[in-house]
Design an enzyme around this catalytic site. Structure first.
Site, mmCIF file in Angstrom:
data_model
loop_
_atom_site.group_PDB
_atom_site.id
_atom_site.type_symbol
_atom_site.label_atom_id
_atom_site.label_comp_id
_atom_site.label_asym_id
_atom_site.label_seq_id
_atom_site.Cartn_x
_atom_site.Cartn_y
_atom_site.Cartn_z
ATOM 1 N N LYS A 447 0.858 -1.194 0.000
ATOM 2 C CA LYS A 447 0.000 0.000 0.000
ATOM 3 C C LYS A 447 0.886 1.233 0.000
ATOM 4 O O LYS A 447 1.392 1.648 1.031
ATOM 5 C CB LYS A 447 -0.928 -0.022 1.218
ATOM 6 C CG LYS A 447 -1.883 -1.211 1.137
ATOM 7 C CD LYS A 447 -2.739 -1.362 2.365
ATOM 8 C CE LYS A 447 -3.516 -2.659 2.290
ATOM 9 N NZ LYS A 447 -3.170 -3.643 3.304
ATOM 10 N N TRP A 452 -2.414 0.673 -4.560
ATOM 11 C CA TRP A 452 -1.939 -0.680 -4.298
ATOM 12 C C TRP A 452 -0.951 -1.112 -5.369
ATOM 13 O O TRP A 452 -1.202 -0.925 -6.560
ATOM 14 C CB TRP A 452 -3.120 -1.660 -4.309
ATOM 15 C CG TRP A 452 -3.930 -1.616 -3.051
ATOM 16 C CD1 TRP A 452 -3.791 -0.732 -2.030
ATOM 17 C CD2 TRP A 452 -5.006 -2.484 -2.700
ATOM 18 N NE1 TRP A 452 -4.711 -0.993 -1.056
ATOM 19 C CE2 TRP A 452 -5.479 -2.072 -1.438
ATOM 20 C CE3 TRP A 452 -5.619 -3.579 -3.312
ATOM 21 C CZ2 TRP A 452 -6.522 -2.703 -0.781
ATOM 22 C CZ3 TRP A 452 -6.663 -4.201 -2.668
ATOM 23 C CH2 TRP A 452 -7.116 -3.772 -1.409
#
Ligand code: ADP
Length: 552
Positions: A447, A452
């Protein structure tokens, strides 16, 4: 209105009976490391399973749903146990021989195993644990290996030690198998604990029966009595992906490597026994590839190989294509028996058009319903772009974990949704035509600054580099971005690390902001008990300052 059809229970006993009669001549071949492998027909396996069940009941007093554990390699005695124990109404508990000893002890006690069947070669592992296995009353040993350590450990204790062959010798080769409820427990397997404490999944006769039928469909593994499958995936790892049961349904020959799991003997057994199919995790295929590139062997009998348990790098598929072996990607988990998806491309495509489908995790079969859930709990569309956690349900998918004798089943919130779906902990996308692409495990995703990064995408890209043997990417804390990727790479022999050029190579395949700035060359990637990258360990090595990290 009720149907007018018979309600015949779907049981392992039925699979056993079918295999040993209709496919009486099919064989289980076990590698012995000597010139001649051991060969047993399904008829013999069936007769010996009856003898084993008789001995367990009459000599050892196994009854009801007693748990009988196995600590064994893949071999014909283990197949006998696979059928004898559930068919007599008891519960087969396969023990993962690669688990740390304290976890093994915990699992045996949690399942309350009364009997352990063990291979002689594994006694050095079992014997020291024996004093801690407080529920175990009998140990039954088969195959070669020094009995000394076990005899010593059992001396003075209440545990009785038996020889497998002596125990079954001379016993009747038939058994009055009970009529079982298809919903009762047949077998249990604890998850390997890659992401936490082991949890017990209990398979029913019905789930095994239905799962085996699916394995045998052409859209899954599609094997027939003309095939022989090399079962490398251990029998303690989700029932060897269901293959021993599925093969008894259709008469597929089994080639069992026993303890000879190193690349060289695997290459030898493929060349000499010519299996048409095989099943194993990517690590095994990586090792075998290096072996046959160094010392060529003919692998072409294996028209198709099922590869799963961890993401298969596309570069590995390409390398095997060149050797005439087609790797077919499949996804699953202990909780899904394990068959979840298989990546057979749809009809009517050229080899080039098939490629994007082959590198996905594959399509869901009729018994596995799937949905993707986004971070805010919304169900996401199947547009091949919206990434969410994969949730599944179906007749061979777990609805809870074993809570222990007399205790309620466990239904942790992070594993089961309120409306009864299994939360897989895997993150991915699904295409409009139902092909799943996993981008990460929820716990492994990186993250970075609110975006992501897929560790799997970076690994796959790195493993396509000619100098890289293996690559594992993990999230590490970063002051500015929260988390950033750390790339750990294993170099091929003779190669040297040039991080700038590795980074440039990666830049051709992934977005610039995803490129790792932290790099480390390692001798090997730490692996879990079932051969998967152990990212927990890499993260800890980094945190403890054990890795030699270069910032580029
Ligand atoms: P553990 O959870 O202890 O590793 P399992 O064998 O049940 O034990 O592992 C299931 C997990 O393995 C899946 O949830 C998924 O993360 C991973 N996995 C299995 N098959 C694949 C695949 N083809 N591609 C990527 N990941 C996979």
């Amino acid at each position: 209105m009720l149907s007018t059809m018979q309600d015949v229970p779907l049981t392992v006993t039925r699979i056993l009976h079918h295999g040993m009669t209709i496919h009486a001549k099919s064989q289980v071949t076990t590698w012995t490391g000597e010139s001649e492998p051991q060969r047993r027909s399904f008829a013999e396996i069936g007769a010996r399973a009856a003898q084993l069940a008789g001995a367990l009941r009459d000599e050892l007093g196994v009854s009801g749903d007693d748990r009988v554990a196995t600590l064994m390699w893949n071999n014909s005695e283990h197949v006998e146990a696979y059928f004898a124990i559930p068919s007599m109404g008891a519960v087969l508990h396969t023990l993962n021989l690669r688990l740390p000893p304290e976890q093994l002890v915990w699992i045996v006690r949690h399942a309350a195993d009364r009997v352990v069947l063990v291979n002689g070669s594994l006694l050095p592992l079992l014997a020291p644990l024996l004093p801690h296995l407080t529920t175990v009353e009998h140990v039954v040993v088969s195959g070669p290996g020094d009995r000394g350590p076990l005899t010593e450990a059992a001396a003075g204790s209440a545990v009785q030690v038996h020889e497998y062959e002596d125990l079954i010798a001379g016993r009747p080769t038939t058994y009055d198998w009970p009529e079982l409820d298809e919903r009762t427990a047949a077998a249990m397997c604890y998850t390997s604990g890659t992401t936490g404490e082991p949890k017990g999944v209990v398979y029913s006769h019905r789930s095994i029966y239905l799962h085996s039928m699916q394995i045998n469909l052409a859209e899954s593994m599609g094997l027939t009595d003309k095939d022989t499958t090399l079962i490398v995936v251990p029998q303690f790892h989700v029932n060897a992906w269901g293959l021993p049961h599925a093969t008894f349904m259709t008469g597929v020959g089994m080639l069992m490597p026993d303890r000879f799991l190193q690349p060289a003997p695997l290459a030898d057994m493929i060349e000499s026994e010519k299996p048409s199919h095989a099943a194993a995790v990517p690590t095994i295929w990586q090792g075998l590839l290096a072996e046959v590139l160094a010392k060529p062997r003919d692998l072409t009998s294996m028209a198709r190989v099922t590869i799963g348990g961890a993401a298969c790098p596309p570069a590995l598929m390409e390398a095997y294509d060149k050797l005439g072996v087609r790797l077919c990607h499949a996804w699953g988990m202990t909780e899904t028996s394990p068959l979840g998806t298989t990546s057979n491309p749809p009809a009517g495509l050229t080899a080039e058009e098939e490629w994007p489908y082959r590198i996905t995790q594959g399509r869901f079969p009729v018994g596995v319903e799937a949905r993707l859930t986004g971070p805010d709990g919304d169900t996401l569309p199947w547009d091949n772009e919206s990434a969410g956690e994969l949730e599944v349900r179906g007749p061979w998918i777990a609805t809870s974990y074993y809570g222990g004798a007399g205790a309620e089943p466990l239904r942790p919130e992070d594993k089961f949704s309120e409306d009864g779906w299994l939360k897989t902990g895997d993150v991915g996308v699904i295409s409009p035509d139902g092909y799943l692409t996993l981008t990460d495990r929820a716990k492994d995703v990186i993250k970075s600054g609110g975006e992501w990064i897929s560790s799997v995408a970076l690994e796959n890209a790195l493993m396509a580099h000619p100098d890289i043997a293996e690559a594992a990417v993990v999230a590490v804390p970063d002051e500015k971005w929260g988390e950033r990727p750390l790339a750990t790479v294993v170099l091929k022999e003779g190669a040297s690390a040039d991080y700038e050029s590795l980074k440039a190579f990666l830049a051709e395949k992934v977005a610039k902001w995803q490129l790792p700035e932290r790099w480390s060359v390692v001798e090997s990637v730490p692996k879990t008990s079932v051969g998967k990258f152990d990212k927990k360990v890499i993260r800890k090595q980094y945190a403890d300052g054990e890795l030699d990290v270069t910032e580029v």
